[in-house]
Design a protein around this motif. Structure first.
Motif, short mmCIF file in Angstrom:
data_model
loop_
_atom_site.label_atom_id
_atom_site.label_comp_id
_atom_site.label_asym_id
_atom_site.label_seq_id
_atom_site.Cartn_x
_atom_site.Cartn_y
_atom_site.Cartn_z
N VAL A 187 12.83 -30.28 39.67
CA VAL A 187 12.64 -29.49 38.46
C VAL A 187 14.00 -29.26 37.79
O VAL A 187 15.02 -29.79 38.22
N ASN A 188 14.02 -28.51 36.70
CA ASN A 188 15.23 -28.35 35.90
C ASN A 188 15.80 -26.94 36.00
O ASN A 188 15.07 -25.98 36.14
N VAL A 189 17.10 -26.87 35.87
CA VAL A 189 17.82 -25.61 35.83
C VAL A 189 18.57 -25.57 34.50
O VAL A 189 19.26 -26.53 34.15
N VAL A 191 22.56 -26.53 28.62
CA VAL A 191 22.30 -27.87 29.15
C VAL A 191 21.29 -27.76 30.29
O VAL A 191 21.16 -26.72 30.92
N LEU A 192 20.57 -28.83 30.49
CA LEU A 192 19.62 -28.89 31.59
C LEU A 192 20.25 -29.63 32.75
O LEU A 192 20.76 -30.74 32.57
N ALA A 193 20.21 -29.02 33.91
CA ALA A 193 20.62 -29.69 35.13
C ALA A 193 19.35 -30.24 35.76
O ALA A 193 18.48 -29.48 36.18
N GLU A 214 11.42 -23.55 36.19
CA GLU A 214 10.19 -23.57 36.96
C GLU A 214 10.60 -23.36 38.41
O GLU A 214 11.79 -23.39 38.72
N ARG A 215 9.62 -23.18 39.28
CA ARG A 215 9.96 -23.09 40.70
C ARG A 215 10.71 -24.36 41.08
O ARG A 215 10.27 -25.47 40.77
N THR A 216 11.85 -24.21 41.69
CA THR A 216 12.68 -25.36 42.01
C THR A 216 13.31 -25.20 43.38
O THR A 216 13.22 -24.14 44.00
#
Length: 150
Positions: free
Chosen positions: A58-60, A72-74, A99-101
């Motif tokens: 998922v993304n951070v 920025v998206l990690a 989201e849950r990651t």
């Protein structure tokens, strides 16, 4: 995830790949698996850094407080908080799970022990950081030349 899965993940992170498989195995064994709920933060801007995070799924979102325009998206296989592996300092941004990651948390102390035990890996890392620093300095110089009155 198994240790082998974690090593495969770490090999996909360009900076960590430079360390070599033995060092990545030590990181995989010593890193903490973190599950982060949607909307929770890995860290906040201003926190004192003590570890880096490899996003597993998922993304951070990483953004400075009040400056969402440069967020920025990690994505998976990205190392968030890279400089924290080298030196302690205040975090320069917030890192929030969209989201849950899950992430692998690599403590700076572990990273330093690995570099101390593998001088060749430390040299490869130093050379890569030096090359990136030199490239950034050249970019700054080019921008300065464009902005300077003639």
């Amino acid at each position: 995830m198994s240790i082998e899965d974690d090593i495969a993940l770490l090999e996909r992170v360009p900076l960590l790949r430079l360390l070599g498989k033995p060092a990545l195995r030590m990181i995989a064994i010593g890193a903490d698996q973190r599950e982060i709920a949607a909307g929770d933060f890995l860290f906040h801007e201003g926190d004192i850094s003590d570890s880096g995070y490899v996003v597993q799924r998922v993304n951070v979102r990483v953004a400075q407080e009040g400056d969402e325009s440069r967020a920025v998206l990690a994505v998976p296989c990205v190392l968030v908080g890279e400089s924290a592996l080298i030196v302690e300092g205040p975090r320069r941004a917030n890192a929030e799970a969209l989201e849950r990651t899950s992430c692998l948390c690599i403590p700076r102390k572990l990273f330093h022990k690995i570099l101390e035990s593998d001088p060749d890996a430390a040299l490869r890392l130093r050379d890569a950081i030096a090359a990136r620093t030199n490239a950034a300095a050249k970019e700054f110089s080019a921008v300065r030349q464009k902005l300077s009155p003639r």
